[in-house]
Design a protein around this motif. Structure first.
Motif, short mmCIF file in Angstrom:
data_model
loop_
_atom_site.label_atom_id
_atom_site.label_comp_id
_atom_site.label_asym_id
_atom_site.label_seq_id
_atom_site.Cartn_x
_atom_site.Cartn_y
_atom_site.Cartn_z
N TRP A 50 0.80 -1.22 0.00
CA TRP A 50 0.00 0.00 0.00
C TRP A 50 0.83 1.27 0.00
O TRP A 50 0.44 2.28 -0.58
N VAL A 90 -8.84 5.30 -1.21
CA VAL A 90 -8.90 3.88 -0.80
C VAL A 90 -7.70 3.58 0.11
O VAL A 90 -7.82 2.91 1.13
N GLU A 101 -8.29 4.90 3.53
CA GLU A 101 -9.19 4.03 4.29
C GLU A 101 -8.44 2.83 4.86
O GLU A 101 -8.65 2.43 5.99
N GLN A 102 -7.57 2.29 4.03
CA GLN A 102 -6.75 1.15 4.46
C GLN A 102 -5.90 1.53 5.68
O GLN A 102 -5.69 0.73 6.57
N GLU A 103 -5.47 2.80 5.69
CA GLU A 103 -4.65 3.27 6.82
C GLU A 103 -5.49 3.68 8.03
O GLU A 103 -4.95 4.02 9.07
N GLY A 104 -6.80 3.71 7.86
CA GLY A 104 -7.67 4.10 8.97
C GLY A 104 -7.99 5.58 9.02
O GLY A 104 -8.60 6.06 9.96
N PHE A 136 -10.26 7.68 7.91
CA PHE A 136 -11.58 7.69 7.28
C PHE A 136 -12.06 9.08 6.89
O PHE A 136 -12.68 9.27 5.85
N ARG A 149 -19.91 3.74 0.92
CA ARG A 149 -19.42 2.73 1.86
C ARG A 149 -18.54 3.35 2.94
O ARG A 149 -18.61 2.97 4.10
N ALA A 150 -17.72 4.32 2.52
CA ALA A 150 -16.83 4.98 3.49
C ALA A 150 -17.65 5.80 4.49
O ALA A 150 -17.34 5.82 5.68
N LEU A 201 -19.28 3.58 7.04
CA LEU A 201 -18.28 3.13 8.00
C LEU A 201 -17.99 4.22 9.03
O LEU A 201 -17.82 3.96 10.21
N LYS A 244 -18.67 4.16 13.04
CA LYS A 244 -17.51 4.40 13.91
C LYS A 244 -17.86 5.42 15.00
O LYS A 244 -17.43 5.33 16.12
N ILE A 253 -10.07 -4.60 1.03
CA ILE A 253 -9.17 -3.94 1.98
C ILE A 253 -9.52 -4.35 3.41
O ILE A 253 -10.68 -4.60 3.73
N LYS A 254 -8.48 -4.39 4.23
CA LYS A 254 -8.67 -4.72 5.64
C LYS A 254 -8.76 -3.41 6.41
O LYS A 254 -7.80 -2.64 6.42
N LEU A 255 -9.88 -3.17 7.02
CA LEU A 255 -10.03 -1.93 7.76
C LEU A 255 -9.85 -2.20 9.25
O LEU A 255 -10.47 -3.10 9.80
N ARG A 256 -8.98 -1.41 9.82
CA ARG A 256 -8.74 -1.57 11.26
C ARG A 256 -9.74 -0.72 12.03
O ARG A 256 -9.81 0.50 11.82
N GLN A 285 -13.54 -5.18 3.62
CA GLN A 285 -14.52 -4.47 2.77
C GLN A 285 -13.96 -4.38 1.36
O GLN A 285 -12.76 -4.50 1.16
N ARG A 341 -13.56 -2.15 -2.26
CA ARG A 341 -13.58 -0.81 -2.85
C ARG A 341 -13.22 -0.92 -4.33
O ARG A 341 -12.61 -1.91 -4.76
N LEU A 373 -10.94 0.47 -7.31
CA LEU A 373 -9.79 1.27 -7.72
C LEU A 373 -10.00 1.59 -9.20
O LEU A 373 -10.51 0.76 -9.94
#
Lengths: 120, 237
Positions: free
Chosen positions: A41, A67, A70-73, A75, A101-102, A105, A109, B28-31, B230, B232, B234
């Motif tokens: 990533w 994207v 989001e992967q990094e958190g 949001f 979707r984001a 989430l 949260k 993707i893996k969401l923390r 989830q 997404r 690209l």
């Protein structure tokens, strides 16, 4: 005459994506996608950030970078970027799905319990 | 006319295909943050568990064993420093009242009497307090069952009615975690489980300890960050 026309059409089709900056954009974007798919990533993020620095209105790089966020958190940053990309892309349906979707989430949260405050 | 159309077609084709984008679906893996956030190296006291009032079964009460088991598991995970219980005169008094009034749930009774849990926070030198409540029952599940047996004479499988002596164990564990310094309940979970076991296998206590284990594991899981998969889109060129 028709044969020539078809030939010219096909040649244009072949070389349309391989000229100058177009070729670079395609390569950089798709390299980022490959990297992301393999889980690299930070590499993908680097590519897309560079594309965005070169063209701040590049909604493709913007969506992909969101994207990454989001992967990094991150949001909040991701949602902002999706919104901007959606505006620039004239409501691209895939960016719209990503944004929805984001946002979903982000709302879930917010419902989660807040962190315990440090005692003074 | 043709001289104009051909270059025009070329230009249009170029612009159509050079700006064409394609999509790639990616997972993707969401923390996600843990459900309960606790300060590192915080201290915890596990109060002895209570059992819900049950007129039928007043002899078998595995509360102490369950709280000890939970303590062992939590200590093993090293999330909290588990301290010994000091004084809980206040709680004991309220529990006594709850039992006298035949309250269905001691924890609910405690909360009703003291919504802000302040009575727990007065003189307790720890960060968090775990309260637990168990409800359990043993039912006779003996009966006839059809079992597939091999018949050597006919060389085939047959179904035979067999009497099986079994017991059904039902358990409910309610866990509450209270932040002592802020007088807040930060976790509440009710776990239910049921198991059918042969009576010869182990004692009632062993069964209940085994069944209740998962409730504390669920509690420990909620202290860890969660991961959610989830998808997404690209965009590629």
């Amino acid at each position: 005459m028709k044969r020539y026309l078809i030939l010219i059409f096909l040649l244009t089709l072949l070389f349309s994506g391989c000229t100058g900056s177009g070729k670079y954009l395609k390569q950089a974007t798709n390299f980022g996608i490959k990297a992301a798919k393999k889980g690299y990533w930070s590499e993908a993020k680097f590519r897309w950030e560079r594309l965005l620095a070169e063209d701040p209105n590049d909604f493709v790089a913007m969506n992909n970078l969101a994207v990454c966020y989001e992967q990094e958190g991150k949001f909040e940053d991701a949602v902002e970027l999706y919104k901007k990309a959606l505006e620039l892309s004239d409501n691209n349906k895939y960016i719209k799905i990503n944004l929805q979707r984001a946002e979903l989430l982000r709302t879930t949260k917010e419902i989660e319990p807040q962190p315990v405050e440090e005692n003074k | 006319m043709k001289k104009i159309i051909i270059p025009l077609m070329l230009i249009v084709t170029y612009f159509i295909f050079s700006s064409c984008i394609h999509t790639e679906l990616i997972y993707i893996k969401l923390r996600k943050d843990p459900r309960i956030k606790v300060k590192p190296n915080s201290t915890l006291v596990i109060n002895n568990f209570w059992s819900s009032y049950d007129e039928k079964d007043s002899t078998f009460r595995p509360e102490k064993e369950i709280s000890q088991k939970f303590r062992d598991i939590i200590e093993r995970e090293q999330v909290f420093k588990v301290l010994d219980r000091k004084s809980y005169d206040g709680i004991e008094r309220i529990i006594k009242n709850a039992e006298e009034e035949k309250a269905i749930s001691v924890i609910s009774y405690l909360e009703k009497q003291n919504p802000d849990w302040r009575f727990l926070t007065n003189d307790e030198p720890c960060d968090y307090l775990m309260l637990g409540e168990t409800s359990f029952e043993v039912l006779d599940g003996s009966g006839y069952e059809y079992r597939r047996v091999y018949d050597p004479f006919s060389r085939s499988y047959k179904y035979k009615e067999v009497f099986v002596k079994q017991q059904i164990f039902n358990i409910q564990v309610k866990l509450v975690l209270i932040d002592i310094k802020n007088n807040k309940k930060i976790y509440e979970d009710t776990y239910n489980d049921s198991k059918k076991e042969s009576t010869e296998d182990s004692s009632n206590l062993e069964q209940f300890l085994r069944l209740s284990e998962y409730s504390v594991e669920r509690f420990l899981l909620s202290l860890k960050p969660e991961e959610e998969i989830q998808y997404r889109y690209l965009l590629g060129r």
